[in-house]
Write a protein that holds these residues in place. Structure first.
Motif, mmCIF file in Angstrom:
data_model
loop_
_atom_site.group_PDB
_atom_site.id
_atom_site.type_symbol
_atom_site.label_atom_id
_atom_site.label_comp_id
_atom_site.label_asym_id
_atom_site.label_seq_id
_atom_site.Cartn_x
_atom_site.Cartn_y
_atom_site.Cartn_z
ATOM 1 N N LEU A 35 0.817 -1.210 0.000
ATOM 2 C CA LEU A 35 0.000 0.000 0.000
ATOM 3 C C LEU A 35 0.850 1.259 0.000
ATOM 4 O O LEU A 35 0.514 2.257 -0.631
ATOM 5 N N ASP A 36 1.989 1.218 0.704
ATOM 6 C CA ASP A 36 2.833 2.411 0.838
ATOM 7 C C ASP A 36 3.978 2.434 -0.175
ATOM 8 O O ASP A 36 4.992 3.100 0.033
ATOM 9 N N ALA A 37 3.824 1.742 -1.286
ATOM 10 C CA ALA A 37 4.925 1.620 -2.250
ATOM 11 C C ALA A 37 5.228 2.922 -2.973
ATOM 12 O O ALA A 37 6.292 3.067 -3.579
ATOM 13 N N GLY A 38 4.298 3.864 -2.982
ATOM 14 C CA GLY A 38 4.558 5.150 -3.620
ATOM 15 C C GLY A 38 4.433 5.125 -5.129
ATOM 16 O O GLY A 38 5.069 5.933 -5.823
ATOM 17 N N LEU A 39 3.618 4.245 -5.670
ATOM 18 C CA LEU A 39 3.400 4.228 -7.113
ATOM 19 C C LEU A 39 2.790 5.554 -7.556
ATOM 20 O O LEU A 39 1.916 6.102 -6.889
ATOM 21 N N GLU A 40 3.261 6.060 -8.693
ATOM 22 C CA GLU A 40 2.762 7.328 -9.211
ATOM 23 C C GLU A 40 1.995 7.097 -10.503
ATOM 24 O O GLU A 40 2.303 6.188 -11.264
ATOM 25 N N ALA A 41 1.008 7.950 -10.735
ATOM 26 C CA ALA A 41 0.183 7.811 -11.932
ATOM 27 C C ALA A 41 -0.505 9.129 -12.228
ATOM 28 O O ALA A 41 -0.564 10.033 -11.370
ATOM 29 N N GLY A 42 -1.039 9.238 -13.430
ATOM 30 C CA GLY A 42 -1.803 10.416 -13.779
ATOM 31 C C GLY A 42 -3.080 10.540 -12.983
ATOM 32 O O GLY A 42 -3.615 11.632 -12.806
ATOM 33 N N ARG A 43 -3.572 9.396 -12.470
ATOM 34 C CA ARG A 43 -4.794 9.379 -11.675
ATOM 35 C C ARG A 43 -4.575 8.421 -10.510
ATOM 36 O O ARG A 43 -4.230 7.255 -10.713
ATOM 37 N N VAL A 44 -4.797 8.911 -9.306
ATOM 38 C CA VAL A 44 -4.637 8.086 -8.103
ATOM 39 C C VAL A 44 -5.981 8.019 -7.389
ATOM 40 O O VAL A 44 -6.589 9.048 -7.078
ATOM 41 N N ILE A 45 -6.449 6.794 -7.154
ATOM 42 C CA ILE A 45 -7.725 6.566 -6.474
ATOM 43 C C ILE A 45 -7.432 6.054 -5.073
ATOM 44 O O ILE A 45 -6.841 4.980 -4.905
ATOM 45 N N GLU A 46 -7.823 6.814 -4.081
ATOM 46 C CA GLU A 46 -7.634 6.420 -2.681
ATOM 47 C C GLU A 46 -8.953 5.824 -2.176
ATOM 48 O O GLU A 46 -9.964 6.531 -2.088
ATOM 49 N N LEU A 47 -8.932 4.536 -1.862
ATOM 50 C CA LEU A 47 -10.129 3.877 -1.349
ATOM 51 C C LEU A 47 -10.081 3.795 0.169
ATOM 52 O O LEU A 47 -8.998 3.707 0.768
ATOM 53 N N GLY A 48 -11.249 3.798 0.787
ATOM 54 C CA GLY A 48 -11.330 3.671 2.238
ATOM 55 C C GLY A 48 -11.445 2.223 2.675
ATOM 56 O O GLY A 48 -11.602 1.302 1.849
ATOM 57 N N GLU A 49 -11.407 2.012 3.965
ATOM 58 C CA GLU A 49 -11.498 0.653 4.516
ATOM 59 C C GLU A 49 -12.913 0.093 4.464
ATOM 60 O O GLU A 49 -13.119 -1.092 4.744
ATOM 61 N N ASP A 50 -13.872 0.915 4.072
ATOM 62 C CA ASP A 50 -15.255 0.440 3.998
ATOM 63 C C ASP A 50 -15.560 -0.245 2.673
ATOM 64 O O ASP A 50 -16.653 -0.797 2.500
ATOM 65 N N VAL A 51 -14.614 -0.232 1.727
ATOM 66 C CA VAL A 51 -14.840 -0.876 0.437
ATOM 67 C C VAL A 51 -13.721 -1.863 0.127
ATOM 68 O O VAL A 51 -12.608 -1.758 0.649
ATOM 69 N N VAL A 52 -14.061 -2.817 -0.735
ATOM 70 C CA VAL A 52 -13.110 -3.828 -1.193
ATOM 71 C C VAL A 52 -12.951 -3.673 -2.704
ATOM 72 O O VAL A 52 -13.951 -3.586 -3.434
ATOM 73 N N LEU A 53 -11.702 -3.632 -3.155
ATOM 74 C CA LEU A 53 -11.428 -3.660 -4.581
ATOM 75 C C LEU A 53 -11.317 -5.121 -4.997
ATOM 76 O O LEU A 53 -10.438 -5.844 -4.537
ATOM 77 N N MET A 54 -12.221 -5.565 -5.837
ATOM 78 C CA MET A 54 -12.271 -6.970 -6.218
ATOM 79 C C MET A 54 -12.332 -7.094 -7.739
ATOM 80 O O MET A 54 -12.654 -6.136 -8.432
ATOM 81 N N PRO A 55 -12.011 -8.260 -8.271
ATOM 82 C CA PRO A 55 -12.122 -8.433 -9.715
ATOM 83 C C PRO A 55 -13.571 -8.265 -10.168
ATOM 84 O O PRO A 55 -14.503 -8.653 -9.464
ATOM 85 N N GLY A 56 -13.759 -7.692 -11.351
ATOM 86 C CA GLY A 56 -15.094 -7.654 -11.922
ATOM 87 C C GLY A 56 -15.626 -9.059 -12.104
ATOM 88 O O GLY A 56 -14.876 -9.995 -12.382
ATOM 89 N N LEU A 57 -16.934 -9.221 -11.936
ATOM 90 C CA LEU A 57 -17.531 -10.544 -12.062
ATOM 91 C C LEU A 57 -17.547 -10.993 -13.524
ATOM 92 O O LEU A 57 -17.663 -10.175 -14.440
ATOM 93 N N VAL A 58 -17.443 -12.296 -13.706
ATOM 94 C CA VAL A 58 -17.555 -12.927 -15.026
ATOM 95 C C VAL A 58 -18.780 -13.835 -14.965
ATOM 96 O O VAL A 58 -18.748 -14.883 -14.325
ATOM 97 N N ASP A 59 -19.871 -13.410 -15.598
ATOM 98 C CA ASP A 59 -21.129 -14.165 -15.552
ATOM 99 C C ASP A 59 -21.268 -14.937 -16.860
ATOM 100 O O ASP A 59 -21.541 -14.350 -17.914
ATOM 101 N N THR A 60 -21.094 -16.242 -16.786
ATOM 102 C CA THR A 60 -21.080 -17.070 -17.991
ATOM 103 C C THR A 60 -22.446 -17.661 -18.330
ATOM 104 O O THR A 60 -22.531 -18.538 -19.194
ATOM 105 N N HIS A 61 -23.514 -17.163 -17.696
ATOM 106 C CA HIS A 61 -24.852 -17.715 -17.965
ATOM 107 C C HIS A 61 -25.866 -16.587 -17.967
ATOM 108 O O HIS A 61 -26.505 -16.290 -16.945
ATOM 109 N N VAL A 62 -26.023 -15.950 -19.131
ATOM 110 C CA VAL A 62 -26.947 -14.823 -19.273
ATOM 111 C C VAL A 62 -27.731 -14.997 -20.572
ATOM 112 O O VAL A 62 -27.153 -15.244 -21.630
ATOM 113 N N HIS A 63 -29.055 -14.865 -20.492
ATOM 114 C CA HIS A 63 -29.925 -14.904 -21.664
ATOM 115 C C HIS A 63 -30.292 -13.474 -22.037
ATOM 116 O O HIS A 63 -31.055 -12.821 -21.321
ATOM 117 N N ILE A 64 -29.782 -12.996 -23.170
ATOM 118 C CA ILE A 64 -30.042 -11.623 -23.591
ATOM 119 C C ILE A 64 -31.190 -11.556 -24.592
ATOM 120 O O ILE A 64 -31.880 -10.545 -24.691
#
Length: 444
Positions: A35-64
């Motif tokens: 967390l404290d690695a100091g990575l730099e970027a054009g856009r930095v998103i600081e998240l709080g402890e109330d949220v979890v950054l997780m992979p987007g879901l992959v839903d393999t069963h959807v009828h469109i």
């Protein structure tokens, strides 16, 4: 220079939940650091402890259902709902569109309908039906992710079921080029002999789709896969009776995987009111004891993954006017709610959000061969979900993004809120033009 850095006290990576900085460049994850690695970027998103950054879901069963039955759903509405629910990749079923995806021509018609209309990355299953054996390899080469078949009437006449001998024949062909067969496994003879489902009583509908119909069909699929050495996947498991034979088949080396759905893990037949056809699906929602055994199937690894089987229709087809389970269309609308529904139950059963991510992102991506999806890992697509697991909100069907305000979750308080969904390193804005990609097997 990185494009974006997430600094998050809670991130689900391949080794579990921990504090990390995630660096993104050109839509891919290129750095995972403390967390404290100091990575730099054009856009930095600081998240709080109330949220979890997780992979987007992959839903393999959807009828469109588009084209042909776009009034039931459609690419724009279904993928908007998916994005709102933290889903970043989905794979569309080969029915109930017209034409079905049983030929290369049908696939191209569907891709044309979807072009420019999808908010999330979207792929396609092919269909295996009587008479299209020669279409399987061309469809595979055209980029479908595998093939779906039914062992009983699908509900629509343009997608007919395979007989037992055909199932084995088709598996033999698919084994030659390593393709996956996904199977709606219910035995038609057992259902033909069961009581008719007409009327308002849910118990009568449940009796019309007995566990034995699932169990017999699953046994048939296992033995066909054992003989042909083909890969098979059991769709929407609802009968816990089948778990021991599936576990045994896996121990024997049969190439079988299994999914279940949020509605089988959330609802129980005892609590479904008579006439409440929004709960109708096939196979059906079963008893509370059955539900608990499905959770044990997930705990023991017999059930591999959880998908929504989002299968909407028009309000008229649900027959709310008469509440008759015998004539109402069967299908649950839930692509926007899958993560929240599963998390609401998982946390009470002793599971973590890491477990949920494994079932609904990593393993579903593995199932379809999506080698850059479903994980926060180096080189993977930066498809992300910012999820607040300890918030709660009551579902209002009228607020959902799919086409019709129908869902059995209406009025339920569900744990967790999807704060943001990111696709290829950029936040998804549902007020902006769609920017999801159409996927072909082998491209990702």
């Amino acid at each position: 220079m990185l494009d974006t850095v997430f600094r998050a006290p809670r991130v689900i990576t391949t080794v579990g939940e921990s504090a990390r900085s995630i660096g993104i460049r050109d839509g891919r994850i290129v750095a995972i650091e403390p967390l404290d690695a100091g990575l730099e970027a054009g856009r930095v998103i600081e998240l709080g402890e109330d949220v979890v950054l997780m992979p987007g879901l992959v839903d393999t069963h959807v009828h469109i259902n588009e084209p042909g039955r776009t009034e039931w759903e459609g690419f724009a509405s279904a993928t908007r709902a998916a994005a709102a629910g933290g889903v970043t990749t989905l794979i569309d079923m080969p029915l109930n569109s017209i034409p079905p995806t049983t030929t290369v021509e049908g696939l191209e018609i569907k891709r044309k309908a979807a072009s420019g209309a999808v908010y999330v990355d979207t792929g396609f299953w092919g269909g295996a039906v009587p008479g299209n054996l020669e279409e399987l390899r061309p469809l595979h080469d055209a980029g479908v992710f595998g093939f779906k078949c039914f062992l009983l009437h699908s509900g629509v006449d343009e997608f007919q079921p395979l007989a037992s001998a055909e199932l084995e024949q088709y598996l033999g062909v698919l084994q030659d080029f390593g393709a996956l067969m996904i199977v709606h496994a219910e035995n038609s003879q057992s259902i033909d002999r069961a009581p008719a489902p007409e009327g308002e009583r849910y118990r009568r509908f449940l009796a019309s789709r007995p566990r034995g119909a699932e169990n017999m069909a699953i046994a048939e699929v296992i033995e066909a896969a054992r003989y042909t050495r083909a890969r098979v996947h059991i769709l929407h498991l609802s009968s816990s009776d089948a778990l021991p034979m599936l576990a045994s088949a896996k121990r024997d080396g049969v190439l079988v995987t299994v999914e279940t759905c949020p509605h089988y893990l959330s609802f129980t037949s005892e609590a479904i009111p008579d006439g409440a056809t929004q709960f109708k699906c096939c196979p059906p929602i079963r008893e509370s004891a059955n539900r608990e055994l499905l959770w044990e199937g997930l705990r023991e690894g017999v059930i591999d993954c959880v998908v929504t089987d989002h299968s909407p229709c028009t309000p008229e087809l649900k027959r709310f006017d008469i509440g008759d389970f015998g004539v109402a269309w069967g299908g649950i609308s839930s692509v926007q709610l899958g993560l929240r529904a599963v998390w609401s139950q998982a946390r009470t059963h002793g599971f973590s959000l890491t477990d949920v991510s494994e079932w609904m992102s990593a393993r579903t991506a593995n199932l379809a061969g999506l080698s850059r999806k479903g994980r926060i890992a180096l080189g993977y697509d930066a498809d992300l979900c910012v999820f607040a697991p300890d918030e709660a909100a009551v579902v209002a069907a009228s607020d959902l993004e799919h086409r019709h305000p129908i869902t059995p979750y209406d009025g339920m308080a569900l744990a967790g809120v999807v704060r943001e969904t990111w696709l290829a390193g950029e936040p998804l804005d549902l007020d902006a033009p769609p920017r999801g990609r159409l996927l072909r097997r082998g491209d990702v």
